[in-house]
Motif scaffolding. Structure first.
Motif, PDB file in Angstrom:
ATOM      1  N   TYR B  39       0.970  -1.160   0.251  1.00 19.30           N
ATOM      2  CA  TYR B  39       0.082   0.094   0.154  1.00 19.30           C
ATOM      3  C   TYR B  39       0.732   1.318   0.081  1.00 19.30           C
ATOM      4  CZ  TYR B  39      -3.922  -3.069   1.185  1.00 19.30           C
ATOM      5  OH  TYR B  39      -5.058  -4.184   0.897  1.00 19.30           O
ATOM      6  N   ARG B 295      -7.022   4.067   0.816  1.00 23.81           N
ATOM      7  CA  ARG B 295      -6.900   3.202  -0.360  1.00 23.81           C
ATOM      8  C   ARG B 295      -8.119   2.238  -0.135  1.00 23.81           C
ATOM      9  NH1 ARG B 295      -3.307  -0.100  -3.195  1.00 23.81           N
ATOM     10  NH2 ARG B 295      -4.529  -1.632  -4.195  1.00 23.81           N
ATOM     11  N   LYS B 296      -8.367   1.835   1.068  1.00 25.69           N
ATOM     12  CA  LYS B 296      -9.615   0.889   1.205  1.00 25.69           C
ATOM     13  C   LYS B 296     -10.708   1.533   1.117  1.00 25.69           C
ATOM     14  CE  LYS B 296      -7.606  -3.052   2.410  1.00 25.69           C
ATOM     15  NZ  LYS B 296      -8.091  -4.028   1.404  1.00 25.69           N
ATOM     16  N   GLU B 298     -11.204   4.307  -1.088  1.00 27.87           N
ATOM     17  CA  GLU B 298     -11.055   4.606  -2.411  1.00 27.87           C
ATOM     18  C   GLU B 298     -11.888   3.273  -3.267  1.00 27.87           C
ATOM     19  OE1 GLU B 298      -7.298   5.311  -3.963  1.00 27.87           O
ATOM     20  OE2 GLU B 298      -7.269   7.420  -2.902  1.00 27.87           O
ATOM     21  N   ASP B 299     -11.428   2.197  -2.610  1.00 22.01           N
ATOM     22  CA  ASP B 299     -11.812   0.826  -3.090  1.00 22.01           C
ATOM     23  C   ASP B 299     -13.463   0.409  -2.919  1.00 22.01           C
ATOM     24  OD1 ASP B 299      -9.275   0.509  -4.246  1.00 22.01           O
ATOM     25  OD2 ASP B 299      -8.668  -1.030  -3.021  1.00 22.01           O
ATOM     26  N   GLY B 300     -13.968   1.174  -1.898  1.00 24.29           N
ATOM     27  CA  GLY B 300     -15.243   1.073  -1.363  1.00 24.29           C
ATOM     28  C   GLY B 300     -15.396  -0.064  -0.443  1.00 24.29           C
ATOM     29  N   GLU B 301     -14.322  -0.444   0.266  1.00 23.11           N
ATOM     30  CA  GLU B 301     -14.530  -1.539   1.371  1.00 23.11           C
ATOM     31  C   GLU B 301     -14.891  -0.982   2.481  1.00 23.11           C
ATOM     32  OE1 GLU B 301     -11.138  -4.162   1.486  1.00 23.11           O
ATOM     33  OE2 GLU B 301     -10.776  -3.933  -0.470  1.00 23.11           O
ATOM     34  N   LYS B 336     -16.994   9.027   3.118  1.00 23.92           N
ATOM     35  CA  LYS B 336     -16.862   8.763   1.686  1.00 23.92           C
ATOM     36  C   LYS B 336     -18.482   9.301   1.144  1.00 23.92           C
ATOM     37  CE  LYS B 336     -15.688   6.020  -2.343  1.00 23.92           C
ATOM     38  NZ  LYS B 336     -15.532   4.591  -2.661  1.00 23.92           N
TER      39      LYS B 336
END
Lengths: 118, 338, 154
Positions: B39, B295-296, B298-301, B336
């Protein structure tokens, strides 16, 4: 035989140090100070001599042995020179070790760089 | 009475909540061998990074992280209104010297390891209130420079107790902006300095846990939210035992956060990396946030997190004089939208 | 105000006790075994040097003891410079702190690290940041021992 005696005596003194580290919050610097002071006091009380007699390097190599050498030197100095010997005896007896520590310490510090740790 | 405050310690950013439009992280070799390696933007090959001293290497990490954060957003230093930065070294020299090279109007902040959310806490309302468009927040720490300032020389043959923590070598940065795409900062909860009398500098997690618990509890009380409103609740560097203490302290206040609570200090290294209780340092929460958590998102997790970096506010002098270790934690809610 | 302090003190005490109960105890037995073995080994090497000095160079007890210290100090300084002493110390704990080699390590380690701050106030001053107190207390105690001997022991 004297190797085994040295091993055991030195080992036991180190165990005392380890227990002090693990069981009290004494920092290593304080433990070094305590051990040297304790060695000098035990010598003055006549307790450390028999330990050296038995353990040889096992008793002189650990730091109480440094205290032992300092106190022995001071006592010897007093016998030879009177009150002046109290001030010159200790360092005279340990001059070799102290000078070696300063010179080799300085050289090692200048010649080497600390390594990264992981 | 201010319109934008909630309860005693929290700001509610409603006018133009700042977006995190760019992020960057650089870490040391050991961190690059940990579970989050993939990451991070950059892993340096050795702790000195070709510089003459660790302090200089840390400074370079901070500068390059700042530049990388800007580059990712296609911005120049002149586009940035403020730089907020902090680190662990005396007189926060890493941040100030980095600011000298970057030439951005600068506030140097000291919050020990809480610096990351401390800088974000101050940057966010400036943007929401319309006083700034772009603010860059950066923090750093370096194992070698911190170790020799706070503990023993590296080559001293001493053992570290099981509660000791390992300072993260790295730097993390986020760019907050009034415009653009990215998760928003919606709430800022400022922590109080809390001290429950822990004196052991090898047990920082215990010194900081009460502050973390206090700030998280204040956030819930001020906002009326609870643990279920967040996908993740994150603290900075409490490590294994501090994390457990925080869970227990919050349980006493009636909040059970255990199932969604992570501590950056527990995430960045493997247990096998011999770091004892876990990681610490300004960079700990900075690189985990900038590298992993965002990053998580952004990834929508994950969609909504409460991020609270934690700091121990002692100095060598105060500890030698027998004072206990005061702790602090500042929380920001990141969400988000859309 | 006082009652608040008392209450806070009670909370603090409870918290500290709980925090301490969470922290795992150092593995005292294992640490002691490692300290015993490494410390014992260092002393055995010392005994060897001591015997060699006596047998081959005809040194007396004090001289042999001094040359032993000097040799061990040299070895430890070298190992510290090479970055190896710290690796031993991580496992041996007191086993490598308490022998004279630990004294040598405590001189080299800070001095080496502060080289970047110059040769006088960096290396020169930091040589004694940890070893200095040892000399201060050791030498002072020896002077007191000497004086007591002078005044009270015939």
């Amino acid at each position: 035989m004297d190797y085994i005696k040295a091993f055991i005596t030195g080992g036991v003194i180190c165990i005392i140090g380890q227990i002090l580290i693990d069981k009290t919050n004494l920092t290593p610097a304080r433990i070094l100070v305590c051990f040297v002071t304790a060695g000098a006091i035990l010598t003055a009380l006549g307790i450390y001599d028999p330990i050296v007699e038995f353990g040889g390097a096992g008793a002189t190599v650990p730091l109480p042995g440094f205290g032992y050498a300092l106190a022995k030197g001071a006592i010897k100095g007093v016998k030879e020179l009177g009150v002046l010997g109290a001030f010159t005896g200790g360092v005279t007896a340990t001059a070799g070790g102290i000078t070696a520590a300063i010179v080799f310490g300085y050289l090692a510090a200048v010649l080497f760089d600390p390594k990264e740790k992981s | 009475m201010s319109k934008h405050r909630m309860g005693g310690q929290t700001l509610y950013l409603t006018q133009n909540p700042p977006k995190i439009i760019s992020r960057a992280s650089i870490v040391g070799k050991k961190e690059g061998e940990g579970p989050l390696a993939e990451y991070f933007d950059k892993i340096i090959e050795d702790d000195l990074w070709g510089e003459k001293s660790w302090e200089k290497a840390e400074r370079r990490m901070l500068i390059e992280t700042a530049e990388l954060t800007l580059r990712k957003a296609k911005m120049e230093p002149r586009d940035i209104n403020y730089l907020f930065g902090g680190d662990l070294l005396d007189q926060i020299v890493t941040a100030t010297f980095a600011a000298r090279s970057l030439g951005i109007p600068f506030y140097g902040l000291y919050g020990a390891c809480s610096s990351m959310t401390q800088t974000m806490s101050l940057a966010a309302p400036l943007i929401d209130g319309g006083y700034a468009d772009n603010v860059l927040c950066v923090t750093s720490s370096h194992f070698c420079s911190a170790e020799r300032q706070f503990r023993y020389p590296l080559e001293m043959g001493v053992q570290r107790p099981p509660t000791a923590q390992w300072t993260v070598t790295g730097a993390g940065g986020v760019l907050l902006s009034s415009d653009g795409k990215g998760p928003c900062i919606t709430h800022v909860t400022t922590g109080k300095v809390i001290d429950f009398g822990i004196k052991d500098t090898n047990y920082m997690g215990a010194a900081m846990a009460p502050a973390a618990a206090d700030t998280i509890r204040a956030h819930f009380e001020d906002t009326g939210r609870g643990p279920n409103d967040y996908d993740l609740i994150v603290t900075g560097d409490l490590a294994k035992y501090g994390r457990k203490l925080t869970i227990d302290l919050l349980k006493k206040d009636g909040y059970d956060i255990e199932d969604r609570f992570i501590d950056c200090g527990c995430e960045i290294f493997y247990e096998s990396q011999d770091v004892h209780a876990g990681a610490s340092g300004c960079a700990c929460s900075a690189v985990v946030l900038a590298g992993y958590l965002l990053r998580k998102m952004e990834d929508g997790e994950i969609n909504r997190i409460l991020m609270a970096s934690t700091g121990a506010l002692h100095s060598i002098i105060t500890s030698q004089q027998g004072d206990s270790i005061p702790g602090i934690a500042h929380a920001v809610a990141i969400e988000k939208k859309g | 105000m006082d009652s608040l302090d008392v209450k806070q003190k009670k909370i603090n005490k409870e918290y500290q006790d709980y925090a301490n109960s969470l922290s795992p105890k150092s593995k005292v037995f294992k640490n002691c075994m490692m300290a015993f073995i490494v410390g014992g080994l260092i002393c055995t090497i010392g005994q060897l040097i001591n015997n060699l000095a006596k047998i081959y160079y005809g040194m007396n007890k004090e001289e042999a003891s001094t040359i032993t210290s000097i040799t061990l100090i040299f070895i430890a300084a070298l190992l510290t410079g090479l970055g190896l002493y710290e690796k031993i110390g991580k496992r041996a704990g007191a086993g490598s702190i308490v022998p004279i080699t630990g004294f040598s390590n405590s001189i080299v380690a800070p001095a080496m690290e502060h080289k970047r701050e110059g040769y006088v106030l960096g290396v020169g001053a930091k040589l004694f940041s940890i070893a200095g107190p040892v000399l201060v207390y050791g030498i002072s105690t020896s002077v007191i021992v000497g004086l007591i001997n002078y005044f009270f022991v015939k």
